[in-house]
Design an enzyme around this catalytic site. Structure first.
Site, PDB file in Angstrom:
ATOM      1  N   LYS A 211       5.075  -4.231 -11.923  1.00 14.66           N
ATOM      2  CA  LYS A 211       6.197  -4.652 -12.766  1.00 14.66           C
ATOM      3  C   LYS A 211       5.768  -5.764 -13.721  1.00 14.66           C
ATOM      4  O   LYS A 211       6.019  -5.703 -14.925  1.00 14.66           O
ATOM      5  CB  LYS A 211       7.367  -5.119 -11.894  1.00 14.66           C
ATOM      6  CG  LYS A 211       8.597  -5.520 -12.701  1.00 14.66           C
ATOM      7  CD  LYS A 211       9.721  -6.004 -11.802  1.00 14.66           C
ATOM      8  CE  LYS A 211      10.328  -4.888 -11.009  1.00 14.66           C
ATOM      9  NZ  LYS A 211      11.540  -5.316 -10.263  1.00 14.66           N
ATOM     10  N   GLU A 217      -3.734  -7.794  -6.315  1.00 11.95           N
ATOM     11  CA  GLU A 217      -4.496  -6.657  -5.803  1.00 11.95           C
ATOM     12  C   GLU A 217      -4.522  -5.510  -6.814  1.00 11.95           C
ATOM     13  O   GLU A 217      -5.572  -4.906  -7.066  1.00 11.95           O
ATOM     14  CB  GLU A 217      -3.894  -6.154  -4.483  1.00 11.95           C
ATOM     15  CG  GLU A 217      -3.897  -7.170  -3.361  1.00 11.95           C
ATOM     16  CD  GLU A 217      -2.587  -7.949  -3.268  1.00 11.95           C
ATOM     17  OE1 GLU A 217      -2.260  -8.410  -2.163  1.00 11.95           O
ATOM     18  OE2 GLU A 217      -1.894  -8.074  -4.307  1.00 11.95           O
ATOM     19  N   GLY A 272      10.935  -3.048  -5.017  1.00 10.73           N
ATOM     20  CA  GLY A 272       9.752  -2.205  -4.979  1.00 10.73           C
ATOM     21  C   GLY A 272       9.825  -1.096  -3.950  1.00 10.73           C
ATOM     22  O   GLY A 272       9.454   0.051  -4.214  1.00 10.73           O
ATOM     23  N   ARG A 273      10.323  -1.417  -2.757  1.00 15.58           N
ATOM     24  CA  ARG A 273      10.362  -0.404  -1.687  1.00 15.58           C
ATOM     25  C   ARG A 273      11.486   0.597  -1.878  1.00 15.58           C
ATOM     26  O   ARG A 273      11.605   1.540  -1.092  1.00 15.58           O
ATOM     27  CB  ARG A 273      10.480  -1.104  -0.333  1.00 15.58           C
ATOM     28  CG  ARG A 273      11.671  -2.028  -0.185  1.00 15.58           C
ATOM     29  CD  ARG A 273      11.536  -2.896   1.062  1.00 15.58           C
ATOM     30  NE  ARG A 273      12.578  -3.906   1.188  1.00 15.58           N
ATOM     31  CZ  ARG A 273      12.549  -5.094   0.588  1.00 15.58           C
ATOM     32  NH1 ARG A 273      11.537  -5.409  -0.199  1.00 15.58           N
ATOM     33  NH2 ARG A 273      13.517  -5.973   0.763  1.00 15.58           N
ATOM     34  N   GLU A 358      10.173  -4.773   5.827  1.00 14.98           N
ATOM     35  CA  GLU A 358      10.224  -5.720   4.713  1.00 14.98           C
ATOM     36  C   GLU A 358      11.668  -6.035   4.357  1.00 14.98           C
ATOM     37  O   GLU A 358      11.975  -7.123   3.877  1.00 14.98           O
ATOM     38  CB  GLU A 358       9.475  -5.164   3.497  1.00 14.98           C
ATOM     39  CG  GLU A 358       9.226  -6.215   2.418  1.00 14.98           C
ATOM     40  CD  GLU A 358       8.267  -5.747   1.344  1.00 14.98           C
ATOM     41  OE1 GLU A 358       7.054  -6.008   1.476  1.00 14.98           O
ATOM     42  OE2 GLU A 358       8.724  -5.102   0.378  1.00 14.98           O
ATOM     43  N   HIS A 390      -0.479  13.478  22.219  1.00 16.30           N
ATOM     44  CA  HIS A 390      -1.760  13.267  22.895  1.00 16.30           C
ATOM     45  C   HIS A 390      -2.296  11.867  22.604  1.00 16.30           C
ATOM     46  O   HIS A 390      -3.485  11.609  22.757  1.00 16.30           O
ATOM     47  CB  HIS A 390      -2.755  14.339  22.462  1.00 16.30           C
ATOM     48  CG  HIS A 390      -2.331  15.716  22.877  1.00 16.30           C
ATOM     49  ND1 HIS A 390      -2.718  16.283  24.078  1.00 16.30           N
ATOM     50  CD2 HIS A 390      -1.521  16.618  22.275  1.00 16.30           C
ATOM     51  CE1 HIS A 390      -2.175  17.488  24.179  1.00 16.30           C
ATOM     52  NE2 HIS A 390      -1.450  17.719  23.096  1.00 16.30           N
ATOM     53  N   LYS A 510       0.018 -14.967  -0.088  1.00  8.87           N
ATOM     54  CA  LYS A 510      -0.491 -14.788  -1.441  1.00  8.87           C
ATOM     55  C   LYS A 510      -0.858 -16.128  -2.070  1.00  8.87           C
ATOM     56  O   LYS A 510      -1.905 -16.272  -2.721  1.00  8.87           O
ATOM     57  CB  LYS A 510       0.555 -14.083  -2.316  1.00  8.87           C
ATOM     58  CG  LYS A 510       0.809 -12.623  -1.988  1.00  8.87           C
ATOM     59  CD  LYS A 510       1.836 -12.069  -2.965  1.00  8.87           C
ATOM     60  CE  LYS A 510       2.124 -10.609  -2.699  1.00  8.87           C
ATOM     61  NZ  LYS A 510       3.128 -10.069  -3.656  1.00  8.87           N
TER      62      LYS A 510
END
Length: 548
Positions: A211, A217, A272-273, A358, A390, A510
């Site tokens: 954005k 990152e 964002g999510r 979050e 399993h 951060k």
């Protein structure tokens, strides 16, 4: 004397009634609930938006549901739903509206932010995405050598990665198989190197999703991608042919070398999510095509309409959220397993981890007070069936922790092969049955087990689960399923009196990382002011870095 804000929830009569009721339910087994009510398996079901939901194996009665609905009313769930759809600034710490529902609104609808109907802007971006995606898919968009694009690399992190990669994997059946899609999120250089190792720069398009166009990152990976491209093209002009942006920062996008005509925007009223159905989903639209993308949006929209209009007692997201609160706060469950019996949904649990944890991993109420007398968000985890059987099913069947489970299955396979699908669905039904009813010592003995093995082969049961079923995994069903979980998370946050739409908890790490980076890289010896452990780790890293 006024009740302290942080204990207001637990002092509500409906909460206290649920506590009293849960003490009774602790000793009631699902075997008894089903024996006493032969219609239970049909009564505790709902069907809407192409999804059939069986929640009869939850440890509930009609009284439980009534008490949970009473708590929802007391906490103002209906009013909060209205406030969200109205565009009120319910993200109170950032003073923002929460209108991801506008991303899938139909053209004639109205969602107003600051006096502007944002639906028009949403569809303008969708139309621009459609034109762009068609130019790539039709081969009209050419790279620096005149070749069409054959590989797409999405660079983002968090919601700019988890949503797109989940949707791509979920809808891979509908994707263009002559296009290659890769996703880079980790700042670990290995992620970028492995994603691009076998790609031809002349046929590769990068989507940079940030954005602000400053996310550390994402921009680190973006600049590595830029260098990778320039090493092949030796021409700055090639950047505009091989990079597009999903961003709102036109100046930084332009500075990077991307033509702002190929910048697709989104808005601060979308977290964002919650953004995978916005321009953040550009890679999804490229993969499955604009028509299928819009079908996915229609699935989202159908569940939005249901959530907004259905009475609380027949509202799937509301009841799903209430059951999460019931299991977390009254039955003591610390986690919930999401178990999709559909290989295409292999990234669905990871996507839900961010959406849920979050959003609701908070210890401070809307009033800024510490929450000390009830738990908030459960841990979300899971793997596709039958792989998980399993791996960790031993724990969910016989472990000391009770883990409520959401099973997801489909009536039809997109890839029918012999009797594979019958076996897959048999496992869905069998696992839910085994968790609910278990196996008594007498049943084990009747099978001829040696007495010394009876305790080991006994299953207590009484472990809650729900089963979601749909016809097949298609774009519309995926949209409905995602919207269901979005709204369930919101309902949980309303009851816990927290803001489900900020994420301040990711900021401190951060900030500290930004301080540490130059301390790791500087030629001169830095003056370290951290704790003794962190100082020692930095010193050790610098020493090893010099040695290698």
């Amino acid at each position: 004397m006024a009740i302290p804000v942080q204990t207001a929830l637990t002092h509500r009569p409906s909460w206290q009634a649920l506590q009293k009721h849960s003490s009774v339910m602790q000793s009631v087994h699902l075997r008894r609930l089903f024996a006493d009510d032969t219609t239970r398996g049909k009564r505790f079901t709902l069907e809407e938006c192409g999804l059939f939901w069986d929640y009869s194996k939850q440890r509930i009665t009609d009284e439980t549901v009534a008490l949970l609905l009473s708590l929802a009313e007391a906490c103002g769930v209906s009013a909060k739903i209205d406030a969200m759809f109205r565009g009120d600034a319910i993200n109170s710490t950032e003073q923002r509206s929460v209108l991801h529902v506008a991303l899938r609104a139909e053209p004639g609808e109205s969602y107003v932010v600051d006096g502007v109907n944002v639906v028009h802007n949403v569809h303008a971006v969708l139309d621009a995405m459609t034109v762009f995606c068609n130019s790539i898919r039709d081969g009209a968009w050419l790279g620096f050598t005149g070749k069409p694009i054959r590989s797409v690399v999405n660079i983002g992190i968090g919601g700019s990665d988890l949503g797109p990669v989940m949707a791509y994997e979920a809808l891979r059946h509908y994707s263009r198989r002559d296009l290659v899609f890769r996703f880079v999120s980790n700042v670990d250089g290995t992620d970028f190197v492995e994603a691009t190792r076998d790609l031809d720069p002349a046929e590769t398009l990068f989507i940079i999703s940030s954005k602000t166009f400053t996310t550390q990152e994402t921009m680190t990976n973006a600049h590595s991608a830029r260098s990778w491209m320039l090493a092949a093209s030796c021409d700055e002009q090639s950047i505009a042919k091989h990079f597009v942006a999903v961003s709102t920062n036109a100046s930084e996008v332009s500075k990077f070398g991307i033509d702002t005509a190929n910048m697709f925007g989104f808005w601060d009223w979308v977290g964002g999510r919650y953004s995978m159905d916005s321009a953040i989903g550009l890679s999804t639209m490229l993969a499955i095509g604009p028509e299928h993308f819009r079908e996915m949006l229609s699935g989202f929209h159908a569940m939005d309409v249901h959530f907004r209009s259905a009475p609380l007692g027949s509202n799937i997201p509301v009841l799903h959220g209430l059951l999460a609160v019931w299991n977390t706060n009254f039955l003591g469950a610390g986690s919930i397993a999401v178990l999709p019996y559909e290989q295409y949904l292999k990234r669905f649990p990871a996507y839900l981890q961010q959406l849920t944890m979050e959003s609701n991993g908070k210890r401070v109420s809307l009033d800024g007070e510490s929450i000390t007398d009830y738990e908030t968000c459960p841990i979300i985890w899971g793997e596709p069936g039958t792989n998980g059987q399993h791996s960790f099913y031993q724990l969910i069947h016989q472990g000391t922790r009770v883990v409520p489970c959401d099973f997801l299955g489909f009536f039809r396979s997109l890839n029918p092969l012999s009797r594979h699908h019958d076996l897959l669905l048999a496992n869905v039904f069998a696992q839910a049955e085994a968790l609910a009813f278990g196996r008594t010592g007498d049943e084990v003995r009747a099978d001829g087990a040696a007495e010394r093995l009876v305790p080991h082969r006994t299953f207590d049961g009484n472990r809650p689960s729900s089963v979601f079923l749909a016809d097949c995994l298609n774009p519309r069903i995926l949209g409905s399923l995602l919207a269901l979980y979005e709204h369930s998370v919101f309902v949980q946050g309303v009851l816990w009196n927290i803001n489900s739409f900020d994420q301040w908890g990711v900021e401190l790490g951060k900030l500290l990382a930004a301080k540490i980076v130059p301390e790791l890289c500087s030629e001169s010896e830095p003056s370290l002011t951290h704790d003794s452990s962190t100082n020692s780790l930095i010193t050790k890293y610098r020493s090893m870095r010099r040695a290698t």
